[in-house]
Write an enzyme that holds these catalytic residues in place. Structure first.
Site, PDB file in Angstrom:
ATOM      1  N   GLU A  69      16.557 -17.214   3.450  1.00  0.00           N
ATOM      2  CA  GLU A  69      15.660 -16.165   2.945  1.00  0.00           C
ATOM      3  C   GLU A  69      15.473 -15.108   4.015  1.00  0.00           C
ATOM      4  OE1 GLU A  69      11.261 -15.340   0.999  1.00  0.00           O
ATOM      5  OE2 GLU A  69      12.359 -17.167   0.543  1.00  0.00           O
ATOM      6  N   ASP A 144      11.455  -3.820   1.854  1.00  0.00           N
ATOM      7  CA  ASP A 144      10.910  -2.467   1.931  1.00  0.00           C
ATOM      8  C   ASP A 144      11.762  -1.544   1.068  1.00  0.00           C
ATOM      9  OD1 ASP A 144      10.022   0.098   2.682  1.00  0.00           O
ATOM     10  OD2 ASP A 144       9.504  -0.589   4.698  1.00  0.00           O
ATOM     11  N   ASP A 180       9.797  -4.809  -6.828  1.00  0.00           N
ATOM     12  CA  ASP A 180       8.828  -4.263  -7.779  1.00  0.00           C
ATOM     13  C   ASP A 180       8.931  -2.737  -7.838  1.00  0.00           C
ATOM     14  OD1 ASP A 180       7.876  -3.929  -5.213  1.00  0.00           O
ATOM     15  OD2 ASP A 180       5.777  -4.358  -5.714  1.00  0.00           O
ATOM     16  N   PHE A 219       0.579 -11.504  -4.661  1.00  0.00           N
ATOM     17  CA  PHE A 219       0.872 -10.073  -4.754  1.00  0.00           C
ATOM     18  C   PHE A 219       1.489  -9.752  -6.111  1.00  0.00           C
ATOM     19  CE2 PHE A 219       4.223  -6.856  -4.342  1.00  0.00           C
ATOM     20  CZ  PHE A 219       3.490  -5.764  -3.936  1.00  0.00           C
TER      21      PHE A 219
END
Length: 239
Positions: A69, A144, A180, A219
Site C-alpha cells: 500500500e 493527493d 474521491d 473520511f
C-alpha cells in the site's frame, strides 16, 4: 528513519537532478503516542530504505502473498486489512512520520504481525527494493489529486509509474486505486488504458464498486453523507 525520507539524486557530474515528486513533505507534529510508537515499534515493524532488493521471506519470516500500500495515511485501513487477512503479508509506505507512528501504534494494539512499514518515497522503493513479479496487489487509496491544472504533472498515477507497478506485480496481480476526485479518476482511467499489459476488471471498462477488501474509512463515510463520490479502479496484470 525520518531523515531518510528524501534521497538526493545527482547526475554523473554531481549536479542535483530535478525530479517532480507526487508529494510534499509535511512533517507535522508528532503526538507523544506517535513518538512512543516510533521509538518502540519501528525496530520491529519498520523497514529502512536501502537501494537493494528486499528478501520478502526473510522480512516477514514466511512466504505469503504480498500486498503493497502506497500512502497509507494514519494506517487505520491498512491495519484493518492486515488483521482481516492473516494469510497475506502487507507492506505500507508513507512519507509523513505522524502517520507512520499512528500506524505502528494501531498495529501493535491490534496484535498484527503480518505488517511492515516504510517512511520513504514509494517510487524509489518500487524501483530499488521491490523485486519484479513479487506483488499480489498494489493499493493506492486517495492520493493527493493535485487538482490545479498546473499541478497535474505531480499526480503519482502517470504512465511511467503504472508501467513500474506492472513490472512489480505478479501475473494476475492487481493495481487497485481509489479517489474521491472525479477528474483524477478520469485521469487514472486514461493512464491505465494507455499501458499495455493491464486489463480493466470493470465489466463496463471504467470503475468497479468498492470491494469489501477495502475498508470504508471515516473520511469516506463523511463524504458519502455529504453526497461525494468515490471511484475505484482495479487493473490486473495479464502479461
Amino acid at each position: 528513519m525520518i531523515n531518510d525520507v528524501i534521497t538526493p539524486e545527482f547526475d554523473e557530474n554531481g549536479r542535483p537532478l530535478r525530479r517532480i515528486r507526487s508529494f510534499v513533505r509535511r512533517q507535522g507534529r508528532l503526538t507523544k503516542g506517535q513518538q512512543l510508537a516510533l521509538d518502540q515499534y519501528w525496530p520491529v515493524m519498520g523497514v529502512e530504505y536501502q537501494p537493494a532488493p528486499l528478501d520478502m521471506c526473510e522480512l516477514f519470516g514466511r512466504d505469503a502473498p504480498l500486498v503493497l500500500e502506497i500512502g497509507f495515511g494514519m494506517g487505520a485501513s491498512l491495519v484493518t486489512m492486515a488483521q482481516n487477512n492473516p494469510h497475506q503479508n502487507f507492506l505500507g509506505i508513507e512519507v509523513h512520520a505522524p502517520g507512520v507512528g499512528a500506524c505502528l501504534a494501531s498495529a501493535q494494539e491490534a496484535g498484527v504481525e503480518n505488517l511492515r512499514v516504510m517512511c520513504h518515497d514509494a517510487v524509489e522503493v518500487l524501483e530499488h527494493m521491490i523485486p519484479d513479479n513479487s506483488l499480489r496487489m498494489v493499493q493506492l487509496f486517495f492520493p493527493d489529486p493535485w487538482h490545479k491544472a498546473r499541478h497535474n504533472k505531480r499526480r503519482i498515477v502517470q504512465a511511467p509509474f503504472a508501467a513500474l507497478v506492472l513490472r512489480k506485480l505478479k501475473p494476475g496481480g492487481v493495481f487497485h486505486m481509489a479517489t474521491d476526485w472525479e477528474d483524477y479518476a478520469t485521469h487514472m482511467l486514461e493512464v491505465m488504458n494507455s499501458v499495455a499489459g493491464y486489463v480493466n476488471q470493470s465489466a463496463s471498462n471504467d470503475y468497479v464498486p468498492r470491494p469489501e477488501t477495502r475498508p470504508l474509512t471515516k473520511f469516506e463515510q463523511r463524504g458519502q453523507r455529504l453526497g461525494h463520490g468515490v471511484w475505484d479502479l482495479m487493473f490486473e496484470r495479464v502479461k
